[in-house]
Motif scaffolding. Structure first.
Motif, PDB file in Angstrom:
ATOM      1  N   UNK A 146       3.634  -3.790  -0.995  1.00 26.79           N
ATOM      2  CA  UNK A 146       4.124  -2.749  -1.557  1.00 26.79           C
ATOM      3  C   UNK A 146       3.446  -2.772  -3.146  1.00 26.79           C
ATOM      4  N   UNK A 147       2.614  -2.055  -3.742  1.00 18.34           N
ATOM      5  CA  UNK A 147       2.299  -2.011  -5.012  1.00 18.34           C
ATOM      6  C   UNK A 147       3.089  -1.082  -6.058  1.00 18.34           C
ATOM      7  N   UNK A 148       3.638  -2.060  -6.956  1.00 18.26           N
ATOM      8  CA  UNK A 148       4.222  -1.110  -8.070  1.00 18.26           C
ATOM      9  C   UNK A 148       3.582  -0.880  -9.066  1.00 18.26           C
ATOM     10  N   UNK A 149       3.368   0.508  -9.511  1.00 15.15           N
ATOM     11  CA  UNK A 149       2.395   0.934 -10.597  1.00 15.15           C
ATOM     12  C   UNK A 149       2.798   1.478 -11.835  1.00 15.15           C
ATOM     13  N   UNK A 150       2.622   1.163 -12.790  1.00 18.56           N
ATOM     14  CA  UNK A 150       3.347   1.696 -14.264  1.00 18.56           C
ATOM     15  C   UNK A 150       2.502   2.738 -14.419  1.00 18.56           C
ATOM     16  N   UNK A 168      -2.595  -0.741 -14.211  1.00 17.47           N
ATOM     17  CA  UNK A 168      -1.356  -0.335 -14.061  1.00 17.47           C
ATOM     18  C   UNK A 168      -0.430  -1.078 -13.019  1.00 17.47           C
ATOM     19  N   UNK A 169      -1.023  -1.973 -12.335  1.00 14.20           N
ATOM     20  CA  UNK A 169      -0.505  -2.849 -11.377  1.00 14.20           C
ATOM     21  C   UNK A 169       0.697  -3.795 -11.971  1.00 14.20           C
ATOM     22  N   UNK A 170       1.918  -3.803 -11.908  1.00  9.77           N
ATOM     23  CA  UNK A 170       2.811  -4.355 -12.328  1.00  9.77           C
ATOM     24  C   UNK A 170       3.218  -5.634 -11.356  1.00  9.77           C
ATOM     25  N   UNK A 171       3.257  -5.161 -10.359  1.00 11.09           N
ATOM     26  CA  UNK A 171       3.697  -6.536  -9.098  1.00 11.09           C
ATOM     27  C   UNK A 171       3.314  -5.915  -7.939  1.00 11.09           C
ATOM     28  N   UNK A 172       3.034  -6.962  -6.784  1.00  5.49           N
ATOM     29  CA  UNK A 172       2.919  -6.579  -5.371  1.00  5.49           C
ATOM     30  C   UNK A 172       3.760  -7.070  -4.488  1.00  5.49           C
ATOM     31  N   UNK A 173       4.582  -6.377  -3.682  1.00  2.12           N
ATOM     32  CA  UNK A 173       5.551  -7.266  -2.725  1.00  2.12           C
ATOM     33  C   UNK A 173       4.712  -7.344  -1.502  1.00  2.12           C
ATOM     34  N   UNK A 174       5.058  -8.713  -1.129  1.00  2.00           N
ATOM     35  CA  UNK A 174       4.082  -8.952   0.226  1.00  2.00           C
ATOM     36  C   UNK A 174       5.059  -9.234   1.453  1.00  2.00           C
ATOM     37  N   UNK A 175       4.858  -8.828   2.407  1.00  2.00           N
ATOM     38  CA  UNK A 175       6.006  -9.177   3.723  1.00  2.00           C
ATOM     39  C   UNK A 175       4.790  -9.558   4.907  1.00  2.00           C
ATOM     40  N   UNK A 176       5.025 -10.630   5.674  1.00  2.00           N
ATOM     41  CA  UNK A 176       4.169 -10.824   6.607  1.00  2.00           C
ATOM     42  C   UNK A 176       5.010 -10.999   8.062  1.00  2.00           C
ATOM     43  N   UNK A 177       6.093 -11.095   7.872  1.00  2.00           N
ATOM     44  CA  UNK A 177       7.015 -11.375   9.413  1.00  2.00           C
ATOM     45  C   UNK A 177       7.782  -9.937   9.641  1.00  2.00           C
ATOM     46  N   UNK A 178       7.012  -8.682   9.604  1.00  2.00           N
ATOM     47  CA  UNK A 178       7.804  -7.330  10.064  1.00  2.00           C
ATOM     48  C   UNK A 178       6.888  -6.543  10.662  1.00  2.00           C
ATOM     49  N   UNK A 179       7.174  -5.931  11.499  1.00  2.00           N
ATOM     50  CA  UNK A 179       6.152  -4.680  12.038  1.00  2.00           C
ATOM     51  C   UNK A 179       6.042  -3.563  11.262  1.00  2.00           C
ATOM     52  N   UNK A 180       4.869  -3.710  10.392  1.00  2.00           N
ATOM     53  CA  UNK A 180       4.584  -2.561   9.457  1.00  2.00           C
ATOM     54  C   UNK A 180       5.610  -2.260   8.404  1.00  2.00           C
ATOM     55  N   UNK A 181       5.871  -3.402   7.664  1.00  2.00           N
ATOM     56  CA  UNK A 181       7.046  -3.549   7.046  1.00  2.00           C
ATOM     57  C   UNK A 181       6.342  -2.439   5.533  1.00  2.00           C
TER      58      UNK A 181
END
Length: 232
Positions: A146-150, A168-181
């Motif tokens: 998930x990309x958070x863009x200013x 503009x990219x403020x942060x990236x949320x990564x998740x590897x243990x979910x079906x298409x999180x």
């Protein structure tokens, strides 16, 4: 309404819907190697550029067909003159008659990102009173991201660059243990009285995992709510 929508057209122009619209926007010619079914697959409106008038956020995601065509395009609102005709063609180059160019856009990650954008929500992430963009990719390499863009910085960006290369990219949320999180993103508008920013809800395709991220001026990857368990 006729459920055989392809038999019911607006006058003599079969590209327009059966019920007359004030404005119809069509995707760039050749976008997606001629496959136009995924243009406008996500449409959002909200105040992004800080100027009066809702802005229009449109996605193109041609999954598995034309991964380089995947983009998020934004048309700033506040000017009725932009939509002077009923039929408008969106272009990524200098516009001509009956055409409009997005005020800014961003495309998939420069290295990976087959399913960008999967979902989009508008949320004030950094607490400046203006909606930012949260955009997900359910298959960004080995992770969902998930990309958070200013939004303020996005409005100053005219180049067509990958989301990871955007200033503009403020942060990236990564998740590897979910079906298409990140399959579905939503916004909770400042749920607590003392919140300075909105919260973002991310749900996996399977529905097995939902997490709520408390947005702050310094976004983190720490879920505030996970799997329906509230932790405040």
């Amino acid at each position: 309404l006729n459920d055989r929508w392809w038999d019911t057209v607006n006058g003599d122009d079969e590209t327009l819907p059966s019920i007359k619209s004030d404005v119809a926007i069509f995707g760039p010619a050749g976008d997606g190697s001629g496959v136009g079914t995924s243009f406008c697959s996500i449409v959002k409106t909200g105040e992004i550029d800080g100027v009066a008038g809702a802005d229009l956020v449109i996605s193109s995601n041609y999954w598995g067909i034309c991964s380089d065509c995947n983009r998020v395009r934004v048309i700033n609102g506040g000017s009725k003159g932009k939509f002077s005709q009923q039929k408008i063609n969106l272009v990524d180059v200098a516009p001509g008659a009956g055409e409009i160019k997005p005020d800014f856009m961003v495309k998939k990650h420069s290295v990976h990102g087959l399913y960008f954008p999967t979902s989009i929500t508008l949320a004030d992430v950094n607490g400046d009173g203006q909606k930012d963009l949260a955009v997900s990719d359910c298959f960004a390499g080995s992770n969902s991201e998930i990309y958070l863009l200013d939004a303020t910085k996005l409005t100053q960006q005219n180049s067509d660059v990958g989301v990871d290369q955007s200033g503009a990219l403020m942060d990236t949320v990564q998740y590897s243990n979910a079906d298409m999180f990140g399959f579905k993103l939503n916004t909770i508008t400042k749920p607590n009285e003392n919140d300075s920013a909105d919260w973002i809800v991310s749900t996996a395709y399977s529905g097995s995992i939902s997490a709520v991220y408390k947005a702050t001026s310094n976004p983190t990857n720490d879920p505030v709510i996970s799997a329906g368990i509230i932790d405040q």
